[in-house]
Design a protein around this motif. Structure first.
Motif, PDB file in Angstrom:
ATOM      1  N   GLU A  82       0.945  -1.358  -0.257  1.00  0.00           N
ATOM      2  CA  GLU A  82       0.003  -0.074  -0.209  1.00  0.00           C
ATOM      3  C   GLU A  82       0.748   1.225  -0.026  1.00  0.00           C
ATOM      4  N   GLU A  83       1.962   1.288   0.892  1.00  0.00           N
ATOM      5  CA  GLU A  83       3.058   2.483   0.811  1.00  0.00           C
ATOM      6  C   GLU A  83       3.540   2.535  -0.576  1.00  0.00           C
ATOM      7  N   GLU A  84       4.002   1.356  -1.222  1.00  0.00           N
ATOM      8  CA  GLU A  84       4.449   1.382  -2.527  1.00  0.00           C
ATOM      9  C   GLU A  84       3.429   1.873  -3.320  1.00  0.00           C
ATOM     10  N   SER A  85       2.219   1.864  -3.366  1.00  0.00           N
ATOM     11  CA  SER A  85       1.371   2.092  -4.398  1.00  0.00           C
ATOM     12  C   SER A  85       1.056   3.489  -4.127  1.00  0.00           C
ATOM     13  N   LYS A  86       0.852   4.160  -2.773  1.00  0.00           N
ATOM     14  CA  LYS A  86       0.770   5.413  -2.473  1.00  0.00           C
ATOM     15  C   LYS A  86       2.012   6.532  -3.144  1.00  0.00           C
ATOM     16  N   ALA A  87       2.966   5.848  -3.047  1.00  0.00           N
ATOM     17  CA  ALA A  87       4.400   6.738  -3.354  1.00  0.00           C
ATOM     18  C   ALA A  87       4.293   6.820  -4.756  1.00  0.00           C
ATOM     19  N   ILE A  88       3.891   5.894  -5.537  1.00  0.00           N
ATOM     20  CA  ILE A  88       3.481   5.829  -6.906  1.00  0.00           C
ATOM     21  C   ILE A  88       2.800   6.752  -7.507  1.00  0.00           C
ATOM     22  N   SER A  89       1.386   6.592  -7.172  1.00  0.00           N
ATOM     23  CA  SER A  89       0.307   7.371  -7.291  1.00  0.00           C
ATOM     24  C   SER A  89       0.511   8.926  -6.929  1.00  0.00           C
TER      25      SER A  89
END
Length: 367
Positions: A82-89
């Motif tokens: 989830e943290e990776e997804s937020k960092a990308i988006s």
């Protein structure tokens, strides 16, 4: 995985590794005084369909836009995703949004070639994506692309008529929201996001103005572009976003400035401890938002690299060799398409091509 239309999740297994197994990233975290998480091995084991059925696989290749994969297909599959997804988006830059106009025309437009790129008269401002109706109404001209298929294939339009496709870039959804916030701060009062239909109407008028100034509408009795159009199909920014699962409606995925190109593109694999994304064995990405960058040539390069990686990882041989290809027969009205000369030897070609009989030499006229 294709567009996420039937797949609800990419399945990932986590296996604890021996306590003495420490990655370079974990060592970097410890060196900075942090506490590294317990080492685990992550591996894709297949996909779950929307029906609930699970399909197991040794390799999963994710073709949807990468931010969508992290947010919707990998969510909850492993710690930290989830943290990776937020960092990308939220932390990366995205490409433009797009309004596409497909116009059936009552009159031909021979001024246009097959592929046409229009550039605004203000070079610097023209690369600033319009984010509001006001931008579209007040600027003199814009950058956009026009495709006219009838240039090489007259059957694409009825005799004496024509059709064109206009790709008009605008700010993506996140940029439009940020622009509205900045305008509100300047004015000291709330500024509403522009309605999508208002953006479409203003973009259409902007193209009309540019065409009319350039004399492309002289066949119309009143000299107006509107009079030349007999039918229209519009692909709106929200339709792009929903049809292809594009984050922020960015039609080319993540932008590819220097800080988001090649090894810096997600999932990052730079070799720099603490900077790279977590690896999931057996999971591979293709498309505009992953390595090496967006645009057809770079995407196809990424596909080739992914293929080679999978072949190497799976230990699959490359035999038998591909079958020889025969030259494609051309039966298209329009400009002559030049043929490339055959390679010096069959070994020099990536795909073997049968050499022409030695008795058949090209004539001087053909040369």
């Amino acid at each position: 995985v294709r567009l996420g239309a039937e797949v609800s999740s990419i399945l990932v297994d986590e296996t604890p590794l021996p306590a003495d197994t420490v990655s370079a990233s974990a060592l970097a975290v410890q060196a900075m005084g942090g506490e590294a998480s317990a080492p685990v091995r992550r591996r894709a084991r297949g996909v779950r369909l929307a029906s609930g059925e699970e399909l197991t696989a040794d390799v999963v290749v994710a073709n949807p836009d990468l931010p969508y994969v992290y947010e919707s297909l990998l969510g909850g599959q492993y710690e930290g995703v989830e943290e990776e997804s937020k960092a990308i988006s939220e932390g990366l830059d995205f490409s433009c949004g797009m309004i596409e106009f497909c116009w059936a025309l009552k009159e031909p437009m021979p001024e246009l070639a097959q592929h046409n790129v229009f550039l605004g008269n203000d070079y610097v401002e023209s690369w600033s994506r319009p984010a509001s109706v006001e931008d579209l109404k007040t600027r003199h001209s814009f950058n956009f692309y026009v495709h006219r298929p009838s240039f090489t294939d007259p059957s694409c339009a009825p005799a004496g008529e024509d059709n064109i496709m206009v790709e008009f870039p605008i700010a993506n959804a996140r940029e439009r929201a940020e622009a509205a916030k900045v305008a509100a701060d300047v004015r000291g009062s709330a500024v509403k996001l522009p309605e999508e239909q208002a953006l479409v109407d203003a973009a259409r008028e902007a193209v009309f103005r540019q065409f009319e100034r350039m004399g492309y509408c002289k066949r119309a009795a009143d000299g107006k572009m509107q009079s030349m159009i007999k039918g229209e199909r519009v692909v709106t920014p929200s339709e792009w976003e929903q049809r292809y699962n594009l984050k922020h409606g960015a039609v080319f995925g993540l932008s590819h400035g220097l800080s988001q190109l090649a090894c810096f593109r997600p999932p990052r694999q730079t070799g720099v401890p603490g900077l790279d994304n977590q690896q999931v064995e057996g999971l591979h990405f293709v498309g505009a938002s992953t390595r090496p960058g967006n645009g057809v040539p770079l995407v196809l390069m990424g596909v080739a690299n992914t293929f080679e990686t999978i072949i190497a990882e799976q230990g699959v041989g490359r035999e038998p060799s591909p079958l020889p290809l025969k030259p494609m027969a051309l039966d298209v009205a329009g400009p002559t398409v030049p043929r490339l000369p055959p390679p010096a030897s069959p070994e020099a070609a990536a795909v073997p091509v049968p050499p022409a009989p030695s008795s058949e030499k090209p004539s001087k006229e053909a040369d």
